[in-house]
Design an enzyme around this catalytic site. Structure first.
Site, short mmCIF file in Angstrom:
data_model
loop_
_atom_site.label_atom_id
_atom_site.label_comp_id
_atom_site.label_asym_id
_atom_site.label_seq_id
_atom_site.Cartn_x
_atom_site.Cartn_y
_atom_site.Cartn_z
N ALA A 56 5.26 4.30 -9.46
CA ALA A 56 4.72 5.28 -8.51
C ALA A 56 4.94 4.80 -7.08
O ALA A 56 5.65 3.82 -6.86
CB ALA A 56 3.23 5.49 -8.79
N ASN A 57 4.36 5.48 -6.11
CA ASN A 57 4.43 5.04 -4.71
C ASN A 57 3.10 5.38 -4.04
O ASN A 57 2.21 5.95 -4.66
CB ASN A 57 5.62 5.70 -4.01
#
Ligand code: C5P
Length: 214
Positions: free
Chosen positions: A24-25
Site C-alpha cells: 500500500a502507500n
C-alpha cells in the site's frame, strides 16, 4: 455544474500479497474526497471511486469502495461516460504477480519469499485515450523531485487536459496531511497555487472546472 457527471478516484490501493498481507502507500484520500464533495456542492452528480481509507465518504456523492488497482479501473471504466474525471488516487504502480491464496508461512530455515511484481493498469492513461473520454480529464502527479517537468511529461503521455502536481517529499507533510501546495500544468502553462488546506484546493479546483465547462 448542474446536469454534469463526474468521476473522482481517491485514496491508495491495496495490492494483496496473500489473504492477510498487502502492498500500500500513505495516501489518506483527503484530497480526492474533498474534490468529490466540492464538485457535488456545485451541483455535479459525482461518483467517488475510493480505495481503502479511514475517512468518511462525503455526503451527496455516490461512493464505490474498491481495494485493488484493477478493481478501481473496472469501477471507473464501468461508469463512463462522464463529463469530468479527476484522478486523485495514489494507485499502486505494481501488484504482486501471483498473490498467494493461502497465507505465506514462515518456516524455520527458509529464505524470505521473493515477491515478483507486475505493472498495474494506468487508469488515467486508459481513460485519457478512451473512446468515451470525458470532456475534462484531470490527473494528479505526486512527485518528490522535478515536479514541473514530470508533470508536463505526464500531461502528454496520459492524455490529460491538466496535471495537478504536488511535492510529496516527507518534509512537506502533504501525503496523509491536511494541506497541499499544487501546480496546475496544462497546455496553457503552469499555474502555482499557494499552500492551502485540501478543502480549499478542492473548492478552487471545482470552481475552475465549472468555469471551463461553462
Ligand atoms: O504516473 P503517476 O502515478 O505519477 O501518475 C499520477 C496520476 O495518474 C494520478 O492522477 C493517478 O491517479 C493516476 N494513475 C492511475 N492509475 C495508475 C497510476 C496512476 O490512474 N495505475
Amino acid at each position: 455544474l448542474a446536469g454534469k457527471t463526474a468521476i473522482v478516484t481517491s485514496g491508495p490501493t491495496h495490492e494483496p500479497i496473500d489473504p492477510v498481507r498487502y502492498i500500500a502507500n500513505r495516501s489518506s484520500g483527503r484530497q480526492g474526497h474533498a474534490i468529490a464533495a466540492a464538485l457535488a456542492r456545485l451541483g455535479a452528480k459525482v461518483t467517488l471511486v475510493s480505495g481503502p481509507v479511514t475517512i468518511p465518504a462525503p455526503t451527496d456523492v455516490t461512493t464505490v469502495h474498491v481495494e485493488r488497482a484493477e478493481e478501481m479501473r473496472d469501477a471507473v471504466i464501468g461508469r463512463l461516460p462522464a463529463d469530468i474525471a479527476v484522478f486523485v488516487a495514489a494507485v499502486a504502480d505494481w501488484r504482486v504477480a501471483t498473490a498467494s491464496d493461502q497465507k505465506i508461512k514462515k518456516q524455520p530455515g527458509d529464505a524470505p519469499p521473493a515477491l515478483m511484481l507486475t505493472e498495474n493498469p494506468d487508469i488515467l492513461k486508459t481513460v485519457g485515450h478512451h473512446e468515451k473520454r470525458p470532456t475534462l480529464v484531470i490527473g494528479f502527479a505526486a512527485e518528490t523531485q522535478d515536479v514541473e517537468n514530470n508533470g508536463r511529461a505526464k500531461l502528454e503521455r496520459k492524455g490529460a487536459d491538466m496535471i495537478i502536481a504536488n511535492d510529496v517529499s516527507p518534509e512537506t507533510g502533504v501525503m496523509g496531511g491536511l494541506r497541499n501546495q499544487v501546480k496546475l500544468i496544462s497546455k496553457d502553462g503552469v499555474e502555482a497555487w499557494p499552500d492551502m488546506g485540501k478543502d480549499e484546493v478542492a473548492d478552487r479546483l471545482a470552481a475552475m472546472i465549472a468555469e471551463k465547462l461553462a
